[in-house]
Design an enzyme around this catalytic site. Structure first.
Site, PDB file in Angstrom:
ATOM      1  N   ASP A  20      55.893  45.541  37.092  1.00  0.00           N
ATOM      2  CA  ASP A  20      55.240  44.259  37.345  1.00  0.00           C
ATOM      3  C   ASP A  20      54.386  44.343  38.605  1.00  0.00           C
ATOM      4  O   ASP A  20      54.731  45.045  39.557  1.00  0.00           O
ATOM      5  CB  ASP A  20      56.317  43.172  37.498  1.00  0.00           C
ATOM      6  CG  ASP A  20      55.744  41.777  37.332  1.00  0.00           C
ATOM      7  OD1 ASP A  20      54.616  41.649  36.808  1.00  0.00           O
ATOM      8  OD2 ASP A  20      56.429  40.813  37.729  1.00  0.00           O
ATOM      9  N   ASN A  22      50.762  44.621  38.380  1.00  0.00           N
ATOM     10  CA  ASN A  22      49.454  45.276  38.157  1.00  0.00           C
ATOM     11  C   ASN A  22      48.292  44.330  38.470  1.00  0.00           C
ATOM     12  O   ASN A  22      47.300  44.723  39.089  1.00  0.00           O
ATOM     13  CB  ASN A  22      49.324  45.729  36.698  1.00  0.00           C
ATOM     14  CG  ASN A  22      50.257  46.866  36.347  1.00  0.00           C
ATOM     15  OD1 ASN A  22      50.897  47.437  37.231  1.00  0.00           O
ATOM     16  ND2 ASN A  22      50.336  47.198  35.074  1.00  0.00           N
ATOM     17  N   ARG A  24      48.234  41.586  40.356  1.00  0.00           N
ATOM     18  CA  ARG A  24      48.131  41.262  41.782  1.00  0.00           C
ATOM     19  C   ARG A  24      47.537  42.435  42.564  1.00  0.00           C
ATOM     20  O   ARG A  24      46.762  42.252  43.491  1.00  0.00           O
ATOM     21  CB  ARG A  24      49.522  40.896  42.338  1.00  0.00           C
ATOM     22  CG  ARG A  24      49.895  39.447  42.082  1.00  0.00           C
ATOM     23  CD  ARG A  24      51.370  39.209  42.268  1.00  0.00           C
ATOM     24  NE  ARG A  24      52.116  39.649  41.089  1.00  0.00           N
ATOM     25  CZ  ARG A  24      53.442  39.732  41.047  1.00  0.00           C
ATOM     26  NH1 ARG A  24      54.162  39.435  42.106  1.00  0.00           N
ATOM     27  NH2 ARG A  24      54.037  40.118  39.934  1.00  0.00           N
ATOM     28  N   ARG A  33      41.915  42.596  36.353  1.00  0.00           N
ATOM     29  CA  ARG A  33      43.332  42.889  36.098  1.00  0.00           C
ATOM     30  C   ARG A  33      43.523  44.211  35.363  1.00  0.00           C
ATOM     31  O   ARG A  33      44.498  44.933  35.596  1.00  0.00           O
ATOM     32  CB  ARG A  33      43.963  41.749  35.273  1.00  0.00           C
ATOM     33  CG  ARG A  33      44.059  40.429  36.014  1.00  0.00           C
ATOM     34  CD  ARG A  33      44.673  39.351  35.114  1.00  0.00           C
ATOM     35  NE  ARG A  33      45.972  39.750  34.622  1.00  0.00           N
ATOM     36  CZ  ARG A  33      47.105  39.599  35.296  1.00  0.00           C
ATOM     37  NH1 ARG A  33      47.109  39.022  36.480  1.00  0.00           N
ATOM     38  NH2 ARG A  33      48.242  40.009  34.785  1.00  0.00           N
ATOM     39  N   THR A  66      57.189  39.821  24.315  1.00  0.00           N
ATOM     40  CA  THR A  66      56.804  38.853  23.283  1.00  0.00           C
ATOM     41  C   THR A  66      56.067  37.669  23.919  1.00  0.00           C
ATOM     42  O   THR A  66      55.285  36.996  23.243  1.00  0.00           O
ATOM     43  CB  THR A  66      58.047  38.354  22.498  1.00  0.00           C
ATOM     44  OG1 THR A  66      59.084  38.011  23.435  1.00  0.00           O
ATOM     45  CG2 THR A  66      58.566  39.424  21.564  1.00  0.00           C
ATOM     46  N   ASN A  68      53.944  38.057  26.429  1.00  0.00           N
ATOM     47  CA  ASN A  68      52.628  38.491  26.916  1.00  0.00           C
ATOM     48  C   ASN A  68      51.489  38.131  25.947  1.00  0.00           C
ATOM     49  O   ASN A  68      50.314  38.168  26.331  1.00  0.00           O
ATOM     50  CB  ASN A  68      52.603  39.991  27.226  1.00  0.00           C
ATOM     51  CG  ASN A  68      53.336  40.362  28.493  1.00  0.00           C
ATOM     52  OD1 ASN A  68      53.925  41.437  28.600  1.00  0.00           O
ATOM     53  ND2 ASN A  68      53.322  39.488  29.490  1.00  0.00           N
ATOM     54  N   TRP A  69      51.837  37.715  24.711  1.00  0.00           N
ATOM     55  CA  TRP A  69      50.796  37.223  23.792  1.00  0.00           C
ATOM     56  C   TRP A  69      50.138  35.961  24.341  1.00  0.00           C
ATOM     57  O   TRP A  69      49.054  35.578  23.898  1.00  0.00           O
ATOM     58  CB  TRP A  69      51.378  36.932  22.404  1.00  0.00           C
ATOM     59  CG  TRP A  69      51.872  38.145  21.662  1.00  0.00           C
ATOM     60  CD1 TRP A  69      53.172  38.490  21.441  1.00  0.00           C
ATOM     61  CD2 TRP A  69      51.082  39.165  21.037  1.00  0.00           C
ATOM     62  NE1 TRP A  69      53.248  39.665  20.725  1.00  0.00           N
ATOM     63  CE2 TRP A  69      51.973  40.092  20.459  1.00  0.00           C
ATOM     64  CE3 TRP A  69      49.708  39.386  20.911  1.00  0.00           C
ATOM     65  CZ2 TRP A  69      51.541  41.226  19.767  1.00  0.00           C
ATOM     66  CZ3 TRP A  69      49.279  40.511  20.221  1.00  0.00           C
ATOM     67  CH2 TRP A  69      50.189  41.417  19.655  1.00  0.00           C
ATOM     68  N   ARG A 190      62.863  46.218  38.949  1.00  0.00           N
ATOM     69  CA  ARG A 190      61.664  45.395  38.723  1.00  0.00           C
ATOM     70  C   ARG A 190      60.821  45.435  39.990  1.00  0.00           C
ATOM     71  O   ARG A 190      61.278  45.053  41.076  1.00  0.00           O
ATOM     72  CB  ARG A 190      62.011  43.945  38.390  1.00  0.00           C
ATOM     73  CG  ARG A 190      60.728  43.137  38.141  1.00  0.00           C
ATOM     74  CD  ARG A 190      60.963  41.735  37.615  1.00  0.00           C
ATOM     75  NE  ARG A 190      59.694  41.137  37.204  1.00  0.00           N
ATOM     76  CZ  ARG A 190      59.536  40.312  36.190  1.00  0.00           C
ATOM     77  NH1 ARG A 190      60.573  39.990  35.451  1.00  0.00           N
ATOM     78  NH2 ARG A 190      58.356  39.808  35.908  1.00  0.00           N
TER      79      ARG A 190
HETATM   80  C1  IPE Z   1      57.279  41.167  32.212  1.00  0.00           C
HETATM   81  O1  IPE Z   1      56.285  40.955  33.160  1.00  0.00           O
HETATM   82  C2  IPE Z   1      56.722  41.908  31.037  1.00  0.00           C
HETATM   83  C3  IPE Z   1      56.317  43.288  31.302  1.00  0.00           C
HETATM   84  C4  IPE Z   1      56.524  43.938  32.407  1.00  0.00           C
HETATM   85  C5  IPE Z   1      55.667  43.949  30.191  1.00  0.00           C
HETATM   86  P1  IPE Z   1      55.477  39.575  33.209  1.00  0.00           P
HETATM   87  O2  IPE Z   1      54.606  39.679  34.404  1.00  0.00           O
HETATM   88  O3  IPE Z   1      54.843  39.299  31.920  1.00  0.00           O
HETATM   89  O4  IPE Z   1      56.650  38.529  33.436  1.00  0.00           O
HETATM   90  P2  IPE Z   1      56.629  37.043  34.013  1.00  0.00           P
HETATM   91  O5  IPE Z   1      55.663  36.260  33.195  1.00  0.00           O
HETATM   92  O6  IPE Z   1      56.186  37.130  35.441  1.00  0.00           O
HETATM   93  O7  IPE Z   1      58.044  36.580  33.900  1.00  0.00           O
HETATM   94  C1  IPE Z   2      52.749  44.101  34.606  1.00  0.00           C
HETATM   95  O1  IPE Z   2      51.806  43.628  35.512  1.00  0.00           O
HETATM   96  C2  IPE Z   2      52.139  44.706  33.361  1.00  0.00           C
HETATM   97  C3  IPE Z   2      52.302  43.902  32.145  1.00  0.00           C
HETATM   98  C4  IPE Z   2      52.954  42.781  32.041  1.00  0.00           C
HETATM   99  C5  IPE Z   2      51.675  44.411  30.955  1.00  0.00           C
HETATM  100  P1  IPE Z   2      51.240  42.160  35.411  1.00  0.00           P
HETATM  101  O2  IPE Z   2      50.037  42.171  34.536  1.00  0.00           O
HETATM  102  O3  IPE Z   2      52.305  41.215  35.002  1.00  0.00           O
HETATM  103  O4  IPE Z   2      50.811  41.897  36.911  1.00  0.00           O
HETATM  104  P2  IPE Z   2      50.995  40.553  37.747  1.00  0.00           P
HETATM  105  O5  IPE Z   2      52.423  40.147  37.647  1.00  0.00           O
HETATM  106  O6  IPE Z   2      50.058  39.537  37.141  1.00  0.00           O
HETATM  107  O7  IPE Z   2      50.618  40.926  39.144  1.00  0.00           O
HETATM  108 MG    MG Z   3      53.623  40.045  36.009  1.00  0.00          MG
END
Ligand code: IPE
Ligand code: IPE
Ligand code: MG
Length: 247
Positions: A20, A22, A24, A33, A66, A68-69, A190
């Site tokens: 988590d 990426n 930011r 992003r 699920t 992330n959609w 995490r």
């Molecule tokens: C969790 O990260 C999913 C993955 C790492 C693929 P998210 O960034 O999507 O989670 P939330 O929305 O902050 O809980």
């Molecule tokens: C995790 O990074 C990667 C995926 C969920 C695919 P994020 O994309 O959730 O990055 P932040 O949380 O917005 O910084």
């Molecule tokens: Mg995230």
């Protein structure tokens, strides 16, 4: 990596990564992003090499949930492309390293492009005989999906007369999961400083230890992995038992 910091006798068998931060990481640099996801690939593969040196048997990585959609369609589309492109570019390297590739998640979902599904199946087949480490890409996964799907399949087996409900125990239930051989998590890491599971392997994490390094995923790597494992090795895993020793 300074492996003298490692206690070889208590290496976690299954380490789960919720990668988590990426987005930011990219935002902080004025980048889109997707640049964060690209940088995150390098971190993931540095961790894979570290995990092999440390001797981890199962490494799982949350690459698409699920939920992330719900992201912007452009980002979802990029993540679908990126996941299949990464597989295509990296699977030979993983194969050469003796890594067996697996996928946990709903791969029947019509929203996943057919090319992704084909590359996933090919990658599993290519690496099926490897045994040095299992790498599970947790993709289009959510625990509530996995548990509901297992319940649905148990019910179907019972209706068909193939399963006696009274004989259902925890191991039988877990045999209906996405990757039935995957052991329970010992350690969940995490990155990015968030303290939540976001629907990741809830059942398998029932007795996991947790590490929440405040590092955005693209800045993560094998040294940070070792730090989390050394921290894990200082923990006292009791599994509900009691310890009796002088304080
Ligand atoms: C969790 O990260 C999913 C993955 C790492 C693929 P998210 O960034 O999507 O989670 P939330 O929305 O902050 O809980
Ligand atoms: C995790 O990074 C990667 C995926 C969920 C695919 P994020 O994309 O959730 O990055 P932040 O949380 O917005 O910084
Ligand atoms: Mg995230």
């Amino acid at each position: 990596m300074d492996l003298s910091r490692l206690d070889r006798s208590t290496v976690p068998r299954h380490v789960g990564l919720i990668l988590d931060g990426n987005g930011r990481w990219a935002n902080a640099r004025g980048l889109p992003r997707i640049a964060g996801h690209q940088a995150g690939e390098l971190a993931l593969f540095d961790v894979v090499h570290g995990a092999l040196e440390i001797g981890i048997e199962w490494l799982s990585a949350y690459t698409f949930s699920t939920e992330n959609w719900n992201r912007d369609p452009d980002e979802v589309q990029f993540l679908m492309f990126f996941n299949r492109d990464l597989l295509l570019r990296r699977r030979d390297e993983l194969h050469d390293l003796g890594v067996r590739i697996r996928f946990a998640g709903d791969l029947t979902d019509p929203r996943i492009p057919d090319e992704n599904k084909a590359y996933m199946q090919e990658s599993e087949a290519l690496t099926a005989a490897n045994a040095r480490m299992h790498m599970v890409f947790v993709f289009n996964y959510g625990s509530r999906w996995e548990l509901t799907e297992a319940a649905r399949r148990v019910a179907a087996a019972a209706v068909a007369g193939d399963l006696d409900p009274d004989a259902l125990d925890q191991a039988t239930f877990a045999s209906f999961f996405s990757v039935p051989e995957m052991p329970d998590l010992d350690l969940v890491i995490r990155s990015s400083g968030e303290h939540r599971l976001s629907n990741y392997l809830l059942w398998q994490a029932a007795y996991a230890e947790f590490s929440f390094p405040g590092i955005l995923w693209p800045d993560f790597g094998r040294e940070a992995l070792l730090d989390s494992i050394v921290e894990y090795q200082r923990r006292d895993r009791r599994f509900g038992g009691a310890i009796d020793r002088p304080t």
